[in-house]
Write an enzyme that holds these catalytic residues in place. Structure first.
Site, PDB file in Angstrom:
ATOM      1  N   ASP A 117       0.993  -1.090  -0.343  1.00 58.45           N
ATOM      2  CA  ASP A 117      -0.266   0.386   0.558  1.00 58.45           C
ATOM      3  C   ASP A 117       0.930   1.049  -0.101  1.00 58.45           C
ATOM      4  O   ASP A 117       0.551   2.414  -0.809  1.00 58.45           O
ATOM      5  CB  ASP A 117      -0.646   0.054   1.363  1.00 58.45           C
ATOM      6  CG  ASP A 117      -1.900   0.763   1.279  1.00 58.45           C
ATOM      7  OD1 ASP A 117      -2.421   1.377  -0.180  1.00 58.45           O
ATOM      8  OD2 ASP A 117      -2.486   1.992   2.251  1.00 58.45           O
ATOM      9  N   ASP A 122      -9.289  -0.889   3.147  1.00 58.15           N
ATOM     10  CA  ASP A 122      -8.830  -0.206   4.423  1.00 58.15           C
ATOM     11  C   ASP A 122      -9.640  -0.827   5.690  1.00 58.15           C
ATOM     12  O   ASP A 122      -9.430  -1.659   6.773  1.00 58.15           O
ATOM     13  CB  ASP A 122      -8.283   1.082   4.570  1.00 58.15           C
ATOM     14  CG  ASP A 122      -7.806   1.017   3.449  1.00 58.15           C
ATOM     15  OD1 ASP A 122      -6.947   0.620   3.573  1.00 58.15           O
ATOM     16  OD2 ASP A 122      -8.235   2.786   2.981  1.00 58.15           O
TER      17      ASP A 122
END
Length: 466
Positions: A256, A384
């Protein structure tokens, strides 16, 4: 990936016309001019006038706008942080409550096809090797799917992306919801016929598809996004082996970070492409705290940009016509020399310079950019939500039912999210939401499970009080 609300004032009248903007600008300029002229008369120290006002007034207006932006950042920043904490907390609470009550999601009935290697091995080395291979395969699938999404979006294959997201939503809202509801009914011994269950699932799924992919109340859309994130997290918790899950969480945080911050990262390319086109991302991928547009993806309201560009084109055309047609300059349109002399006697000489025109245009663009309050807010990727919930759910499922470890991971994720939003306010650019939160969560999990909890057990066993 998170975005920050624009630190601009929320105007109630979002549809003010361009004439109103210009009149407000002129009114503010007149007030500033009168204030400075009175000060000069009182001090006996006149300043040169340009465009009917002091030359330094534009700088003072800009400084005042900066101070207002800082105040509004403090005011609305905390508000949106709380608005982001609530859905994250709800998603994790749903997952933990399900893990603690429904035994189906803690039973090991198999593995995903993306994790073909089993962890039921004879040695620790083999288990570690299998977990590394499983994590590598899973991360590779995630990277390939992300790149495929970016390529489809870059070449405007919107129908393919919509079909992809609709199929995923159908599976989550109908199939996974049916499995979840059935296991909840079994756990609490609720008897219900299949017709009623089919009606419930049908209504739940259809309303969810409409709210997510078409139109619906904001709260309803948010609730469905939280629910599908929790369902996806529960699937990962059930079918991912323990060591593989922890390793995937660690590696996905690094990925990420690379995908968002690297110049050629897939998520950054997706953001830049959307910014160039002034388009929003698909609602099935993003949770929004308000009906908003990603602030970093569009440096201003698209409608405002069109208005500003139209004004600039109009000004350019006016300048060109003035240079090409000098005959029309003699037509004063009622503003004769006597009127100009009377105006100069009251307001001072009117001299339009490049600096003053730029200042007025900047003020107008700032007003236009801050018109639409519905275009401001916080956005967080559903991925997330999923990985936050996977961490807390795995901690709840594998920590021998220890609430201390679960709560420690929960607090660690919220602290990491808060720090991420703080960095977001400092750098004012899109930042990855996973690295800090997942790192804190992993550290808190292993520290609490292997250090704090044994220490507390020994204190309780020997009846020591600290």
């Amino acid at each position: 990936m998170t975005e920050l609300p624009a630190p601009l004032s929320y105007f109630q009248n979002a549809q003010m016309s361009e004439d109103n903007h210009l009149s407000n600008t002129v009114r503010s300029q007149n007030d500033s001019r009168e204030q400075h002229s009175s000060e000069r008369r009182r001090r006996g120290n006149p300043e040169p006038l340009s465009n009917g006002r002091p030359q330094g007034s534009s700088h003072q207006v800009v400084e005042q706008d900066d101070e207002e932006d800082e105040e509004l950042t403090l005011k609305y920043g905390a508000k949106h942080v709380i608005m982001l904490f609530v859905p994250v907390t709800l998603c994790m609470v749903v997952v933990v409550a399900t893990i603690k009550s429904v035994s189906f999601y803690t039973r090991k009935d198999g593995q995903l096809i993306y994790t073909p290697f089993t962890e039921d091995t004879e040695t620790v080395g083999q288990r570690a090797l299998h977990s590394i291979l499983n994590a590598a395969i899973m991360i590779s699938v995630i990277v390939v799917m992300t790149i495929l999404l970016v390529v489809l979006y870059k070449y405007r294959c919107y129908k393919v992306i919509h079909a992809w997201l609709i199929i995923s939503s159908l599976l989550l809202l109908f199939l996974f919801s049916f499995i979840y509801l059935g296991e909840v009914f079994k756990t609490y011994n609720v008897a219900m016929d299949y017709i009623t269950v089919a009606l419930l699932i049908w209504n739940f799924g259809v309303v969810g598809m409409i709210a997510i992919h078409w139109k619906g109340p904001l709260r309803l859309q948010q609730a469905y996004l939280i629910m599908i994130s929790a369902l996806m997290a529960l699937v990962f918790i059930k079918y991912l082996p323990e060591w593989t899950a922890w390793l995937i969480l660690a590696v996905i945080s690094v990925y990420d970070l690379v995908a968002v911050l690297c110049p050629k990262g897939p998520l950054r390319m997706l953001v830049e492409t959307a910014q160039e086109r002034n388009e929003t991302l698909f609602p099935a991928l993003i949770y929004s705290s308000t009906m908003v547009w990603l602030v970093n993806m569009a440096e201003g309201d698209p409608e405002a940009q069109r208005k500003v560009s139209k004004n600039s084109n109009y000004n350019a055309q006016s300048t060109e016509s003035e240079t090409q047609d000098p005959v029309t300059e003699s037509d004063d349109g009622g503003f004769s020399e006597e009127w100009e002399a009377q105006r100069d006697s009251r307001l001072g000489p009117h001299h339009s310079t490049t600096e003053t025109r730029a200042a007025v245009q900047e003020l107008s663009s700032n007003i236009l950019a801050s018109e639409d309050p519905e275009e401001r807010g916080v956005k967080l990727g559903l991925g997330d939500f999923i990985f936050y919930s996977v961490l807390v759910g795995k901690a709840s499922a594998t920590a021998s039912g220890d609430w201390n470890t679960t709560i420690a991971c929960f607090v660690a994720i919220l602290i990491g999210l808060c720090l991420t939003l703080l960095l977001l306010a400092i750098f004012k650019k899109a930042l990855p939401a996973l690295p800090i939160s997942i790192t804190f969560g992993l550290v808190f999990y292993f520290a609490t499970d292997y250090l704090v909890q044994p220490f507390m057990d020994q204190l309780a066993f020997h009846q020591f009080y600290i």
